[in-house]
Design a protein around this motif. Structure first.
Motif, PDB file in Angstrom:
ATOM      1  N   ALA A  33       0.841  -1.181   0.000  1.00 41.80           N
ATOM      2  CA  ALA A  33       0.000   0.000   0.000  1.00 41.80           C
ATOM      3  C   ALA A  33       0.887   1.245   0.000  1.00 41.80           C
ATOM      4  CB  ALA A  33      -0.901  -0.011   1.237  1.00 41.80           C
ATOM      5  N   PRO A  34       0.393   2.377  -0.551  1.00 38.16           N
ATOM      6  CA  PRO A  34       1.173   3.609  -0.524  1.00 38.16           C
ATOM      7  C   PRO A  34       1.406   4.077   0.906  1.00 38.16           C
ATOM      8  CG  PRO A  34      -1.089   4.043  -1.217  1.00 38.16           C
ATOM      9  CD  PRO A  34      -0.920   2.553  -1.212  1.00 38.16           C
ATOM     10  N   THR A  35       2.473   4.853   1.118  1.00 43.09           N
ATOM     11  CA  THR A  35       2.783   5.373   2.447  1.00 43.09           C
ATOM     12  C   THR A  35       1.649   6.257   2.940  1.00 43.09           C
ATOM     13  OG1 THR A  35       5.143   5.337   1.927  1.00 43.09           O
ATOM     14  CG2 THR A  35       4.451   6.674   3.803  1.00 43.09           C
ATOM     15  N   HIS A  36       1.237   6.030   4.162  1.00 46.23           N
ATOM     16  CA  HIS A  36       0.141   6.783   4.771  1.00 46.23           C
ATOM     17  C   HIS A  36       0.689   8.114   5.274  1.00 46.23           C
ATOM     18  CE1 HIS A  36      -3.904   6.666   6.794  1.00 46.23           C
ATOM     19  NE2 HIS A  36      -3.312   7.577   7.552  1.00 46.23           N
ATOM     20  N   ARG A  37       0.108   9.233   4.838  1.00 48.29           N
ATOM     21  CA  ARG A  37       0.605  10.569   5.188  1.00 48.29           C
ATOM     22  C   ARG A  37      -0.119  11.091   6.423  1.00 48.29           C
ATOM     23  NH1 ARG A  37       3.334  13.570   1.597  1.00 48.29           N
ATOM     24  NH2 ARG A  37       2.155  15.497   2.053  1.00 48.29           N
ATOM     25  N   VAL A  38       0.667  11.454   7.436  1.00 44.23           N
ATOM     26  CA  VAL A  38       0.131  11.958   8.702  1.00 44.23           C
ATOM     27  C   VAL A  38       0.588  13.401   8.890  1.00 44.23           C
ATOM     28  CG1 VAL A  38       0.064  11.675  11.207  1.00 44.23           C
ATOM     29  CG2 VAL A  38       0.215   9.653   9.722  1.00 44.23           C
ATOM     30  N   ALA A  39      -0.372  14.317   8.958  1.00 43.31           N
ATOM     31  CA  ALA A  39      -0.060  15.729   9.202  1.00 43.31           C
ATOM     32  C   ALA A  39      -0.317  16.046  10.667  1.00 43.31           C
ATOM     33  CB  ALA A  39      -0.916  16.622   8.319  1.00 43.31           C
ATOM     34  N   VAL A  40       0.618  16.740  11.302  1.00 41.31           N
ATOM     35  CA  VAL A  40       0.489  17.144  12.701  1.00 41.31           C
ATOM     36  C   VAL A  40       0.350  18.660  12.729  1.00 41.31           C
ATOM     37  CG1 VAL A  40       1.503  17.055  15.002  1.00 41.31           C
ATOM     38  CG2 VAL A  40       1.952  15.206  13.367  1.00 41.31           C
TER      39      VAL A  40
END
Length: 319
Positions: free
Chosen positions: A2-9
């Protein structure tokens, strides 16, 4: 893969530096499964609640590409009388369907945006009364360490930020990955109970005449039938004294504690083995699968099979 999961803080003015760093520390320990980036409401440096500011690489436009957005807590002096409106307005940049997570007072931002109306949520117990007064339409549970309501997750203070991030990894990729990340972070992969256990109350010091030895014996023999009289005998106490001392030392009755230990052991076996439910029930001392189902459902609200499906990982089974 799966594509890398992007987490914004999203760093809000007065942010707590420790909690701000939790998502990066936890998710980036998951062997490339997540990419974490920090942003502010305007792309400018953010003053923390400590004696320094932080410089971020991204502004609110970064939220549009995020799969998950985390809102860490900010100092409680910034809560009354108004939640930072710039943070509330910034949430409009988030793509619908994006998973949202708050830590501690970050829940005030989600609530001020109307995203928690009619939904269960939690925040730090110290600001629970303020939160409830400000947002009466939110179904606040001030005892929970975190609440997973699908696309929105809220958590209590500090260490519960670790809890909810590890829960996300466990939910996304299964128990094995989450447990490995927990080891890297030197943190427990799962904590039972609620915030009530962290509210200070007197606890007597352990003594040689306490119940610790009986508790250790019980943990080593969970698979065997066990009565309160057995615990009393191993503590060299009368039954009445055992119940009193046990409750003083542990904070719950010996019967409740014993059930909790059996449920915890069953959960571990459900996560880490393919043993049938009947066999797991026997290994942890329940009379049968029906008893295990009843106690597990009472503790966490799900059946053994549902728990196994969830915490063995939904995404990992497809990779």
């Amino acid at each position: 893969m799966a594509p890398t999961h992007r987490v914004a803080v999203l760093a809000v003015g007065g942010v707590y530096p420790f909690e701000l760093g939790i998502p990066s520390r936890v998710f980036e320990a998951a062997d490339g499964l997540y990419e974490v980036f920090t942003c502010s409401v305007d792309g400018r440096p953010v003053r923390t609640n400590s004696d320094f500011s932080i410089t971020v690489e991204h502004g609110p436009e970064a939220l549009r590409t995020a799969d998950t957005v985390v809102i860490p807590p900010f100092t409680t002096t910034a809560v009354p009388p108004e939640v930072p409106q710039t943070a509330v307005q910034t949430l409009a940049s988030v793509t619908p369907g994006t998973r949202l997570i708050s830590i501690c007072t970050g829940a005030f931002v989600l609530a001020a945006a109307g995203l928690l109306d009619g939904r269960p949520a939690t925040t730090h117990w110290m600001v629970a009364d303020l939160f409830r007064a400000r947002f009466p339409r939110v179904a606040l549970d001030p005892d929970a360490l975190f609440i997973d309501d699908g696309d929105i997750l809220t958590s209590a203070g500090a260490a519960s930020g670790l809890d909810v991030c590890l829960h996300i990894i466990r939910k996304d990729h299964g128990s094995e990955v989450a447990n490995q990340v927990a080891r890297m972070c030197v943190a427990p992969p799962w904590r039972d109970g609620g915030q009530a256990q962290f509210i200070q109350h007197p606890v007597p010091e352990a003594t040689a005449s306490g119940t610790a030895a009986a508790r250790q014996w019980a943990l080593e023999n969970l698979h065997e039938p066990m009565t309160l009289m057995d615990l009393a005998e191993h503590s060299h106490m009368s039954l009445r004294t055992l119940v009193r001392r046990f409750t003083e030392e542990v904070g719950m009755s010996p019967g409740r504690w014993l059930i909790q230990q059996r449920v915890d052991r069953a959960r571990h076996l459900l996560e880490t083995t393919n043993l049938p439910v009947d066999e797991i029930a026997g290994q942890v001392g329940f009379a049968g699968s029906t008893s295990l189902r009843e106690h597990l459902h009472a503790a966490i609200g799900v059946s053994p099979l549902a728990y196994r499906r969830t915490f063995r990982g939904t995404l990992s089974s497809t990779h």
